[in-house]
Design a protein around this motif. Structure first.
Motif, PDB file in Angstrom:
ATOM      1  N   PRO A 153     -33.306 -18.124  87.326  1.00  0.00           N
ATOM      2  CA  PRO A 153     -34.119 -19.140  88.014  1.00  0.00           C
ATOM      3  C   PRO A 153     -33.324 -20.337  88.535  1.00  0.00           C
ATOM      4  CG  PRO A 153     -35.125 -18.482  85.933  1.00  0.00           C
ATOM      5  CD  PRO A 153     -33.738 -17.930  85.936  1.00  0.00           C
ATOM      6  N   TYR A 228     -40.727 -19.911  83.344  1.00  0.00           N
ATOM      7  CA  TYR A 228     -39.304 -19.593  83.427  1.00  0.00           C
ATOM      8  C   TYR A 228     -38.948 -18.385  82.558  1.00  0.00           C
ATOM      9  CZ  TYR A 228     -38.021 -23.583  86.296  1.00  0.00           C
ATOM     10  OH  TYR A 228     -37.889 -24.456  87.363  1.00  0.00           O
ATOM     11  N   ARG A 231     -39.730 -15.239  84.436  1.00  0.00           N
ATOM     12  CA  ARG A 231     -38.747 -14.920  85.473  1.00  0.00           C
ATOM     13  C   ARG A 231     -37.480 -14.323  84.849  1.00  0.00           C
ATOM     14  NH1 ARG A 231     -38.843 -20.459  88.919  1.00  0.00           N
ATOM     15  NH2 ARG A 231     -37.195 -19.398  90.136  1.00  0.00           N
TER      16      ARG A 231
END
Length: 239
Positions: A153, A228, A231
């Protein structure tokens, strides 16, 4: 060796004469103080355990317990003799100390979340790293643990092998709009590490479990950690 590994090994074996451990301790006066304190406590415990036991002690204890049971129906409490032999109290005290010591040595010193947070604080400078590492560099190291990322990320600024609960793992940091975030990739062979969420006043963390390892994300307490972590989970593959 890091601070956590040093303390675990020292607590397990206070008389440890391993050169690596001693050299690490000598780098810091507080570590040497801890070494000497634990050695002294270990010697005291061994001396206490080596007290000679009077003859027929077991029979005397059993007899005393039997007498106590026989009088338990009496409404008057059983009075202890003021002249009780000193060694009965000593044996009881030593047994209590020994049991407590065994519990401490055999129970986990830190939970996984506590360990992860302590690791971040111990290497807090990693959050200030400014290296720009490409995905090929990250994956070259991660491949040694059997994994790879397709993306992350944010830009990676720190990557290093570390010992996480005694296991060779990968410690990396990437930048985000919520500040630097830390990721630990820990091979676990399908062993459950612990609770999925953990936090303190400054950081929050989450553990994601995979068949061959776990990904542990730690970020600022107010960051959207689930977003996050999702991801990261989509990007991480185990080979």
């Amino acid at each position: 060796m890091d601070e956590l590994e040093f303390r675990r090994r020292l607590l397990a074996q206070p008389q440890n004469k391993d050169n690596e451990l001693l050299e690490y301790a000598q780098q810091n006066p507080e570590r040497m103080s801890l070494v000497n304190e634990l050695k002294s406590l270990d010697k005291e415990l061994h001396l206490a355990m080596n007290v000679s036991v009077p003859e027929n002690l077991a029979d005397k204890i059993i007899l005393r317990q039997s007498m106590s049971d026989d009088t338990s129906a009496n409404t008057q409490p059983l009075k202890r003799s003021p002249n009780r032999p000193w060694y009965l109290a000593l044996v009881a005290s030593v047994a209590l100390v020994f049991t407590f010591a065994l519990y401490q040595l055999n129970s986990p010193i830190l939970s996984i979340g506590e360990h992860a947070l302590a690791h971040v604080y111990h290497e807090i400078d990693s959050l200030e790293a400014q290296d720009r590492l490409d995905m090929a560099t990250v994956n070259a190291r991660l491949a040694e643990l059997g994994g790879q990322f397709s993306a992350l990320p944010g830009e990676v600024t720190f990557v290093r092998f570390c010992r996480f609960k005694g296991q060779k793992s990968l410690h990396l940091v990437f930048n985000s709009q919520f500040g630097p975030m830390t990721v630990f990739i820990v091979p676990t062979n399908n062993q459950y590490l612990g609770n999925d969420y953990f936090s303190d006043l400054r950081f929050a963390g989450r553990i994601s479990h995979f068949p061959k390892g776990d990904a542990i994300l730690i970020a600022a307490a107010q960051a959207p950690i689930d977003e996050y972590q999702s991801r990261i989970n989509q990007s991480l593959q185990w080979l």
